[in-house]
Design a protein around this motif. Structure first.
Motif, PDB file in Angstrom:
ATOM      1  N   ILE A  39      -0.811  25.121   7.364  1.00  0.00           N
ATOM      2  CA  ILE A  39      -2.137  24.405   7.832  1.00  0.00           C
ATOM      3  C   ILE A  39      -1.614  23.199   8.479  1.00  0.00           C
ATOM      4  O   ILE A  39      -2.146  23.041   9.747  1.00  0.00           O
ATOM      5  CB  ILE A  39      -3.084  23.990   6.884  1.00  0.00           C
ATOM      6  N   ALA A  40      -0.715  22.362   7.764  1.00  0.00           N
ATOM      7  CA  ALA A  40      -0.486  21.023   8.671  1.00  0.00           C
ATOM      8  C   ALA A  40       1.206  21.023   8.837  1.00  0.00           C
ATOM      9  O   ALA A  40       1.779  21.788   8.332  1.00  0.00           O
ATOM     10  CB  ALA A  40      -0.774  19.937   7.487  1.00  0.00           C
ATOM     11  N   ASP A  41       1.566  20.230   9.507  1.00  0.00           N
ATOM     12  CA  ASP A  41       3.275  19.999   9.775  1.00  0.00           C
ATOM     13  C   ASP A  41       3.516  18.958   8.670  1.00  0.00           C
ATOM     14  O   ASP A  41       3.887  17.861   8.854  1.00  0.00           O
ATOM     15  CB  ASP A  41       3.439  19.114  11.103  1.00  0.00           C
ATOM     16  N   ASP A  42       3.743  19.473   7.524  1.00  0.00           N
ATOM     17  CA  ASP A  42       4.234  18.860   6.259  1.00  0.00           C
ATOM     18  C   ASP A  42       5.725  18.230   6.542  1.00  0.00           C
ATOM     19  O   ASP A  42       5.768  17.143   6.257  1.00  0.00           O
ATOM     20  CB  ASP A  42       4.386  19.846   5.078  1.00  0.00           C
ATOM     21  N   GLU A  43       6.570  19.007   7.189  1.00  0.00           N
ATOM     22  CA  GLU A  43       7.843  18.417   7.281  1.00  0.00           C
ATOM     23  C   GLU A  43       7.611  17.146   7.943  1.00  0.00           C
ATOM     24  O   GLU A  43       8.646  16.175   7.751  1.00  0.00           O
ATOM     25  CB  GLU A  43       8.745  19.271   8.271  1.00  0.00           C
ATOM     26  N   ARG A  44       7.129  16.915   9.148  1.00  0.00           N
ATOM     27  CA  ARG A  44       7.136  15.769   9.891  1.00  0.00           C
ATOM     28  C   ARG A  44       6.177  14.770   9.234  1.00  0.00           C
ATOM     29  O   ARG A  44       6.502  13.611   8.995  1.00  0.00           O
ATOM     30  CB  ARG A  44       6.500  15.962  11.381  1.00  0.00           C
ATOM     31  N   LEU A  45       5.110  15.114   8.503  1.00  0.00           N
ATOM     32  CA  LEU A  45       4.276  13.950   7.714  1.00  0.00           C
ATOM     33  C   LEU A  45       5.445  13.568   6.436  1.00  0.00           C
ATOM     34  O   LEU A  45       5.223  12.367   6.354  1.00  0.00           O
ATOM     35  CB  LEU A  45       3.097  14.721   6.986  1.00  0.00           C
ATOM     36  N   LEU A  46       6.051  14.283   6.132  1.00  0.00           N
ATOM     37  CA  LEU A  46       7.122  13.730   5.094  1.00  0.00           C
ATOM     38  C   LEU A  46       8.121  12.563   5.420  1.00  0.00           C
ATOM     39  O   LEU A  46       8.756  11.974   4.715  1.00  0.00           O
ATOM     40  CB  LEU A  46       7.858  15.130   4.281  1.00  0.00           C
ATOM     41  N   ASP A  47       8.261  12.523   6.738  1.00  0.00           N
ATOM     42  CA  ASP A  47       8.940  11.415   7.396  1.00  0.00           C
ATOM     43  C   ASP A  47       8.196  10.362   7.306  1.00  0.00           C
ATOM     44  O   ASP A  47       8.790   9.130   7.516  1.00  0.00           O
ATOM     45  CB  ASP A  47       9.569  11.727   8.553  1.00  0.00           C
ATOM     46  N   ILE A  48       6.921  10.307   7.121  1.00  0.00           N
ATOM     47  CA  ILE A  48       5.995   9.235   7.396  1.00  0.00           C
ATOM     48  C   ILE A  48       5.538   8.742   6.058  1.00  0.00           C
ATOM     49  O   ILE A  48       5.397   7.389   5.744  1.00  0.00           O
ATOM     50  CB  ILE A  48       4.875   9.550   8.312  1.00  0.00           C
TER      51      ILE A  48
ATOM     52  N   ILE B 199       0.897  -1.241  -0.012  1.00  0.00           N
ATOM     53  CA  ILE B 199      -0.157   0.007  -0.047  1.00  0.00           C
ATOM     54  C   ILE B 199       0.835   1.235   0.002  1.00  0.00           C
ATOM     55  O   ILE B 199       2.058   1.055   0.650  1.00  0.00           O
ATOM     56  CB  ILE B 199      -0.888  -0.050   1.160  1.00  0.00           C
ATOM     57  N   ASP B 200       0.548   2.145  -0.544  1.00  0.00           N
ATOM     58  CA  ASP B 200       1.183   3.628  -0.630  1.00  0.00           C
ATOM     59  C   ASP B 200       0.169   4.372   0.478  1.00  0.00           C
ATOM     60  O   ASP B 200      -1.014   4.087   0.681  1.00  0.00           O
ATOM     61  CB  ASP B 200       0.973   4.261  -2.011  1.00  0.00           C
ATOM     62  N   ILE B 201       0.955   5.310   1.098  1.00  0.00           N
ATOM     63  CA  ILE B 201       0.430   6.450   2.052  1.00  0.00           C
ATOM     64  C   ILE B 201       0.363   7.567   1.549  1.00  0.00           C
ATOM     65  O   ILE B 201       1.448   8.206   1.417  1.00  0.00           O
ATOM     66  CB  ILE B 201       0.830   6.151   3.553  1.00  0.00           C
ATOM     67  N   ASN B 202      -0.548   8.518   1.329  1.00  0.00           N
ATOM     68  CA  ASN B 202      -0.579   9.764   0.816  1.00  0.00           C
ATOM     69  C   ASN B 202      -0.856  10.971   1.745  1.00  0.00           C
ATOM     70  O   ASN B 202      -1.874  10.362   2.558  1.00  0.00           O
ATOM     71  CB  ASN B 202      -1.001   9.747  -0.834  1.00  0.00           C
ATOM     72  N   ALA B 203      -0.602  11.853   1.533  1.00  0.00           N
ATOM     73  CA  ALA B 203      -1.414  13.135   2.312  1.00  0.00           C
ATOM     74  C   ALA B 203      -1.208  14.400   1.295  1.00  0.00           C
ATOM     75  O   ALA B 203      -0.271  14.611   0.481  1.00  0.00           O
ATOM     76  CB  ALA B 203      -0.443  13.441   3.537  1.00  0.00           C
ATOM     77  N   ASP B 204      -1.909  15.192   1.894  1.00  0.00           N
ATOM     78  CA  ASP B 204      -2.053  16.508   0.928  1.00  0.00           C
ATOM     79  C   ASP B 204      -1.133  17.446   1.392  1.00  0.00           C
ATOM     80  O   ASP B 204      -0.995  17.489   2.885  1.00  0.00           O
ATOM     81  CB  ASP B 204      -3.682  17.296   1.004  1.00  0.00           C
ATOM     82  N   MET B 205      -0.388  18.036   0.759  1.00  0.00           N
ATOM     83  CA  MET B 205       0.720  19.095   1.188  1.00  0.00           C
ATOM     84  C   MET B 205       0.812  20.482   0.736  1.00  0.00           C
ATOM     85  O   MET B 205       0.341  20.680  -0.305  1.00  0.00           O
ATOM     86  CB  MET B 205       2.224  18.377   0.935  1.00  0.00           C
ATOM     87  N   GLY B 206       1.494  21.257   1.154  1.00  0.00           N
ATOM     88  CA  GLY B 206       1.821  22.680   0.615  1.00  0.00           C
ATOM     89  C   GLY B 206       0.665  23.305   0.701  1.00  0.00           C
ATOM     90  O   GLY B 206       0.362  24.201  -0.074  1.00  0.00           O
ATOM     91  N   GLU B 207      -0.530  23.254   1.481  1.00  0.00           N
ATOM     92  CA  GLU B 207      -1.656  23.866   1.656  1.00  0.00           C
ATOM     93  C   GLU B 207      -1.770  25.037   2.366  1.00  0.00           C
ATOM     94  O   GLU B 207      -2.847  25.397   2.702  1.00  0.00           O
ATOM     95  CB  GLU B 207      -2.869  22.859   1.973  1.00  0.00           C
ATOM     96  N   GLY B 208      -0.814  25.808   2.589  1.00  0.00           N
ATOM     97  CA  GLY B 208      -0.703  27.043   3.237  1.00  0.00           C
ATOM     98  C   GLY B 208      -0.824  28.013   2.028  1.00  0.00           C
ATOM     99  O   GLY B 208      -0.819  27.952   0.935  1.00  0.00           O
ATOM    100  N   PHE B 209      -0.617  29.087   2.707  1.00  0.00           N
ATOM    101  CA  PHE B 209      -0.473  30.361   1.874  1.00  0.00           C
ATOM    102  C   PHE B 209       0.045  31.875   2.385  1.00  0.00           C
ATOM    103  O   PHE B 209      -0.289  32.036   3.478  1.00  0.00           O
ATOM    104  CB  PHE B 209      -2.072  30.921   1.148  1.00  0.00           C
TER     105      PHE B 209
END
Length: 255
Positions: free
Chosen positions: A20-29, A5-15
């Motif tokens: 909005i999210a902690d992209d840096e930590r999510l990118l480790d996962i 399985i692949d695990i994906n998340a939406d990223m870069g959704e600030g402006f």
């Protein structure tokens, strides 16, 4: 043979100055990232930085095109023509691809965002317009979507399709997601989410809001970074799947 399985998340959704999210930590996962392309969220600085971090973590990068709706975060209805859909999607793929190329990487997939993605599941014209945009840019790109018109049109035109499962979203009996306007659309109990993920990935079933059990078959599991505790939840989901013997790998490595 182990389940993959692949695990994906939406990223870069600030402006601008907002995130909005902690992209840096999510990118480790996660193994794949859907990067906002500036229409519903994101800007050139955020896009560039997100791409660089994703490549550093060997995460598959995808364009996350949405409606031109910054105020509504791409979650409001918009009545656009097929030409507008095609050119808006192509514009956004092209914008993100520039940052990916400049950083020495390549695009893996396209994952339509929010209301655009929802409508493309049911509206054949929207689905066809998105497929046309992808084909005109790069026919090797994978389309991430739910079962429906977009998956049908993509496969009909020879594009690879990754069916998406949702870790923390409630399902209706027809396999669509419960609207965010409805109570219980997002599942917050961690243990419930973990058990649902295991059942979806290993058994291909999920319990709906009515209490029925339906069949689901997916290639990628979406975790939402904009919900409370999302990083810890994503970490637990990945660990739970691996412990159950599931291989977690980005799409282009096995699909």
């Amino acid at each position: 043979m182990n389940k993959v399985i692949d695990i994906n998340a939406d990223m870069g959704e600030g402006f601008g100055r907002y995130t909005i999210a902690d992209d840096e930590r999510l990118l480790d996962i996660v193994t794949s990232a859907n990067v906002a392309c500036g229409f519903h969220a994101g800007d050139p600085r955020i896009m560039g930085l997100t791409v660089e971090k994703a490549l550093k973590n060997h995460v598959g990068i995808g364009a996350h095109p949405g409606f031109p709706d910054l105020i509504g975060f791409g979650r409001r209805d918009m009545s656009l023509t097929p030409l507008e859909i095609k050119t808006d999607v192509l514009y956004q793929i092209g914008a993100l691809s520039a940052f990916v190329k400049a950083s020495g990487g390549h695009l893996q997939h396209v994952s339509p965002h929010g209301r655009l993605g929802n409508l493309a599941v049911k509206n054949r014209e929207y689905a066809q317009a998105i497929v046309e945009a992808v084909l005109s840019f790069d026919s090797s790109l994978i389309i991430i979507t739910e079962p429906g018109e977009l998956a049908v049109e993509a496969e009909k035109r020879g594009l690879k399709t990754a069916v998406q499962l949702f870790a923390d979203r409630a399902y209706n009996d027809d396999r669509t997601l419960v609207s965010r306007k409805e109570p219980g659309a997002v599942i917050h109990n961690q243990e419930t989410v973990l058990q649902r993920c295991l059942k979806m990935v290993l058994e291909g079933t999920v319990e709906t809001v009515s209490g029925s059990e339906i069949e689901v078959d997916g290639n990628t599991l979406c975790v939402h970074g904009d919900t409370a505790g999302s990083v810890d939840l994503a970490k637990e989901i990945k660990a739970t799947l691996i412990e159950a013997g599931v291989e977690v790998r980005k799409l282009e490595e096995w699909l």
